[in-house]
Design a protein around this motif. Structure first.
Motif, PDB file in Angstrom:
ATOM      1  N   THR A 110       0.886  -1.176   0.000  1.00 35.13           N
ATOM      2  CA  THR A 110       0.000   0.000   0.000  1.00 35.13           C
ATOM      3  C   THR A 110       0.917   1.217   0.000  1.00 35.13           C
ATOM      4  OG1 THR A 110      -0.017   0.428   2.379  1.00 35.13           O
ATOM      5  CG2 THR A 110      -1.605  -1.221   1.542  1.00 35.13           C
ATOM      6  N   PRO A 111       0.375   2.403  -0.275  1.00 36.67           N
ATOM      7  CA  PRO A 111       1.211   3.589  -0.056  1.00 36.67           C
ATOM      8  C   PRO A 111       1.517   3.662   1.435  1.00 36.67           C
ATOM      9  CG  PRO A 111      -0.863   4.168  -1.160  1.00 36.67           C
ATOM     10  CD  PRO A 111      -0.993   2.760  -0.685  1.00 36.67           C
ATOM     11  N   ILE A 112       2.581   4.342   1.786  1.00 42.09           N
ATOM     12  CA  ILE A 112       2.790   4.547   3.229  1.00 42.09           C
ATOM     13  C   ILE A 112       2.111   5.868   3.572  1.00 42.09           C
ATOM     14  CG2 ILE A 112       4.764   3.034   3.585  1.00 42.09           C
ATOM     15  CD1 ILE A 112       6.587   5.459   3.153  1.00 42.09           C
ATOM     16  N   TYR A 113       1.363   5.850   4.650  1.00 43.21           N
ATOM     17  CA  TYR A 113       0.460   6.964   4.937  1.00 43.21           C
ATOM     18  C   TYR A 113       1.151   8.066   5.739  1.00 43.21           C
ATOM     19  CZ  TYR A 113      -2.687   3.401   3.300  1.00 43.21           C
ATOM     20  OH  TYR A 113      -3.276   2.436   2.515  1.00 43.21           O
ATOM     21  N   TYR A 114       0.809   9.315   5.395  1.00 39.81           N
ATOM     22  CA  TYR A 114       1.342  10.452   6.147  1.00 39.81           C
ATOM     23  C   TYR A 114       0.778  10.425   7.560  1.00 39.81           C
ATOM     24  CZ  TYR A 114       2.937  12.791   1.848  1.00 39.81           C
ATOM     25  OH  TYR A 114       3.572  13.122   0.690  1.00 39.81           O
ATOM     26  N   VAL A 115       1.626  10.829   8.502  1.00 39.61           N
ATOM     27  CA  VAL A 115       1.171  10.784   9.896  1.00 39.61           C
ATOM     28  C   VAL A 115       0.676  12.143  10.393  1.00 39.61           C
ATOM     29  CG1 VAL A 115       2.490   8.769  10.654  1.00 39.61           C
ATOM     30  CG2 VAL A 115       3.589  11.020  10.610  1.00 39.61           C
ATOM     31  N   ASN A 116       0.383  13.049   9.465  1.00 40.71           N
ATOM     32  CA  ASN A 116      -0.124  14.342   9.938  1.00 40.71           C
ATOM     33  C   ASN A 116      -1.635  14.296  10.128  1.00 40.71           C
ATOM     34  OD1 ASN A 116      -0.532  14.159   7.128  1.00 40.71           O
ATOM     35  ND2 ASN A 116      -1.071  16.325   7.122  1.00 40.71           N
ATOM     36  N   ASP A 117      -2.240  13.157   9.776  1.00 43.10           N
ATOM     37  CA  ASP A 117      -3.692  13.087   9.774  1.00 43.10           C
ATOM     38  C   ASP A 117      -4.136  11.749  10.341  1.00 43.10           C
ATOM     39  OD1 ASP A 117      -6.145  14.002   9.197  1.00 43.10           O
ATOM     40  OD2 ASP A 117      -5.951  13.903   7.010  1.00 43.10           O
ATOM     41  N   TYR A 118      -5.333  11.713  10.889  1.00 40.25           N
ATOM     42  CA  TYR A 118      -5.861  10.435  11.346  1.00 40.25           C
ATOM     43  C   TYR A 118      -6.376   9.625  10.163  1.00 40.25           C
ATOM     44  CZ  TYR A 118      -5.469  11.494  16.288  1.00 40.25           C
ATOM     45  OH  TYR A 118      -4.985  11.746  17.524  1.00 40.25           O
ATOM     46  N   PRO A 119      -6.335   8.317  10.266  1.00 40.73           N
ATOM     47  CA  PRO A 119      -6.795   7.494   9.141  1.00 40.73           C
ATOM     48  C   PRO A 119      -8.281   7.689   8.847  1.00 40.73           C
ATOM     49  CG  PRO A 119      -6.202   6.123  11.055  1.00 40.73           C
ATOM     50  CD  PRO A 119      -5.770   7.508  11.359  1.00 40.73           C
ATOM     51  N   HIS A 120      -8.604   7.732   7.555  1.00 44.86           N
ATOM     52  CA  HIS A 120      -9.997   7.866   7.139  1.00 44.86           C
ATOM     53  C   HIS A 120     -10.333   6.816   6.086  1.00 44.86           C
ATOM     54  CE1 HIS A 120      -8.561   9.776   3.498  1.00 44.86           C
ATOM     55  NE2 HIS A 120      -7.900  10.698   4.211  1.00 44.86           N
ATOM     56  N   ILE A 121     -11.505   6.937   5.507  1.00 47.22           N
ATOM     57  CA  ILE A 121     -11.982   5.906   4.572  1.00 47.22           C
ATOM     58  C   ILE A 121     -11.031   5.687   3.382  1.00 47.22           C
ATOM     59  CG2 ILE A 121     -13.461   7.530   3.320  1.00 47.22           C
ATOM     60  CD1 ILE A 121     -15.405   5.304   2.795  1.00 47.22           C
ATOM     61  N   GLY A 122     -10.376   6.754   2.933  1.00 49.17           N
ATOM     62  CA  GLY A 122      -9.464   6.631   1.794  1.00 49.17           C
ATOM     63  C   GLY A 122      -8.302   5.695   2.123  1.00 49.17           C
TER      64      GLY A 122
END
Ligand code: MSP
Length: 513
Positions: free
Chosen positions: A10-22
């Motif tokens: 998967t892409p690695i997710y930015y940690v500036n935001d909480y996880p959402h549906i995307g």
């Protein structure tokens, strides 16, 4: 299916935001593929993780009055918890602040540098902090300098930088994309990338000096690595790059990098060009999926319309949420999230069709054959069940093509067919006959179909699969390397006459909206 290993990221997710549906969307899709190939006997490596460097993270941390690593440590837990709640079975979770990644990324940069593909210069232009992206001339023209200067997310940069010779790879890239049709999918995305490259590639700035939160360049300690070069290399550093580890040898090149359409260019232009430069093989496929809107609108903080995956999993269970995400619209396209539609789908597909099939069948078995699998004639069972194999083959074909909505629709055709078969055969009428053999045969056919569905559905709805199987006194599915549990499940006559069934609780409750 070719190779017996399967590496998916998967892409690695930015940690500036909480996880959402995307975020949940990409990760669930990757999980379904990982589970699917495990079921079919492949050795799977499934990687996810977090992207923790860059100006955006530094800025957010500053705003919150915390350190960037403090922010990352906090948010990363949310991602880990969500993946657990969503039953995600990743084999590794990489954080770009881990030493294994930082070392690998430094080597990756050095390899491009040693190749003569990185040179010193100065960058002057616009930079979008939220996207961690240098704006192209076309974008600048489209948006206009004045609008750009008023946009709080966009900054004017003038700084020393190291450039990567992206222009040098233009032809090689085009040739690779054109001669490997499955390198970029779906086709519409592939065409988009081809026409972008044909407009001409400019060299890419791959270092920054105006902030600190990043990996220091091995060739100049005043610079940190451009966050996308750092982040993209996670796909190989997680396997041990630059060491030729057993993991790397076994799994690289990846079969699929799953990404959202917004990060297509990074993955299909920068990433392969870096890899070509560093002398590393290219991944097989980069698949870009579409975006979710919410109740018809783009999700955004200011609108406050974020779909919180935690809430849906808590209220409706992981399996239902996973089902909705992949069933609702074609994977490569955009789609809309509406609570009303979510509930409608759960009620129709899960409660009325699948749940009802299982509960009515087991009720009848309880009532007519004392909760035991009835006696059956194998030839008759084969005659009834073999033609339905086609649906399972179509399901396999579609899932392997990432056409999840169609794959599950084929599976639901089997479920609907079984329900219609019950209506048509009317076991409650057959039960009144003196000769019970036809009743038993009909019930057996339905139970065998339910068993097959319990295997095919396992990659998408693992808990449900276990629940159905325990109602049929079957063990949880075991995935064994080299053994194809899905093909095996299509054998006929697996349920043995006399085995216990357990009606138990119904699988889904209808939701009153
Ligand atoms: N950190 C980069 C990726 C680096 S990969 C080497 C990044 N992170 S992200 O957290 O912003 O986004 C991660 C993924 O979430 C992207 O694939 C993006 O497309 C996806 N989504 C974000 N919002 C989305 C929707 N509304 N709908 C579907 N997917 C979306 O980009």
């Amino acid at each position: 299916m070719s190779k017996d290993t399967f590496y998916i990221t998967t892409p690695i997710y930015y940690v500036n935001d909480y996880p959402h549906i995307g975020h949940a969307y990409t990760t669930v899709a990757a999980d379904v593929l990982a589970r699917y190939y495990r079921l079919r006997g492949k050795e799977v490596y499934f990687l996810t993780g977090t992207d923790e460097h860059g100006q955006k993270i530094e800025k957010t941390a500053q705003k919150n009055g915390e350190t960037p690593i403090g922010l990352a440590d906090r948010v990363v837990q949310r991602f880990e918890t969500l993946w657990k709640d969503l039953l995600i079975t990743h084999d590794d979770f990489i954080r770009t602040t881990q030493p294994r990644h930082e070392n690998g990324a430094v080597h990756f940069f050095q390899a491009c540098f040693d190749k003569g593909d990185i040179y010193e210069g100065e960058y002057e232009g616009w930079y979008a902090v939220n996207d961690e992206e240098f704006l192209t001339e076309t974008t600048v023209k489209e948006m206009g300098e004045e609008a750009l200067s008023k946009n709080p997310n966009i900054i004017r940069l003038k700084e020393k930088t190291y450039y990567f010779k992206l222009s040098k790879y233009q032809n090689q890239l085009l040739e690779h994309i054109e001669s490997n049709p499955s390198f970029i999918e779906p086709t519409s995305r592939r065409n988009e990338v081809i026409s972008f490259i044909k407009q001409g590639l400019k060299d890419l700035s791959v270092s920054r000096t105006s902030f600190d939160w990043g990996i220091e360049l091995p060739v100049d300690s005043n610079h940190v690595m451009y966050v996308w070069m750092d982040a993209l290399s996670n796909y190989i550093t997680a396997l041990g790059y630059p060491e030729k580890t057993a993991l790397f040898e076994k799994f690289w090149p990846a079969q699929i990098h799953l990404v959202g359409k917004d990060i297509l260019r990074f993955h299909t232009i920068y990433w392969p060009a870096f890899l070509m430069s560093a002398g590393v093989e290219l991944p097989q496929t980069i698949y870009a999926h579409g975006w979710w809107t919410v109740e018809g609108e783009k999700m955004s903080k200011s609108k406050g319309n974020f779909v919180d995956p935690f809430e849906f999993v808590k209220n409706y269970g992981a399996d239902s949420f996973r089902y909705f995400l992949l069933r609702e619209f074609p994977f490569g396209q955009d789609g809309n999230f509406s609570k009303e539609q979510f509930i409608r789908r759960l009620n129709t597909d899960l409660a009325n069709e699948l749940g009802n099939l299982v509960s009515r069948s087991l009720s009848m078995v309880e009532k007519y054959t004392q909760a035991k699998v009835p006696a059956f004639d194998l030839d008759k069972a084969k005659e009834f069940l073999t033609p339905l194999h086609t649906n399972f083959f179509q399901y396999q074909e579609k899932i392997e093509a990432l056409k999840f909505d169609q794959a599950f629709s084929h599976l639901w055709d089997v479920i609907k067919h079984a329900n219609q078969y019950i209506e048509h055969q009317q076991p409650w009428v057959l039960a009144k006959k003196e000769d019970q053999s036809q009743l038993h045969q009909v019930l057996y056919h339905v139970l065998e179909l339910i068993r097959m569905v319990s295997v095919a559905i396992a990659p998408l709805m693992p808990t449900l699969s276990d629940q159905i199987r325990s109602k049929l006194s079957l063990d949880k599915i075991l995935c064994v390397k080299g053994a194809d549990a899905l093909s095996d499940a299509l054998q006929i006559g697996i349920l043995k006459a006399g085995a216990d069934t357990h009606k138990g609780e119904s699988l889904f409750q209808r939701i009153e909206s």
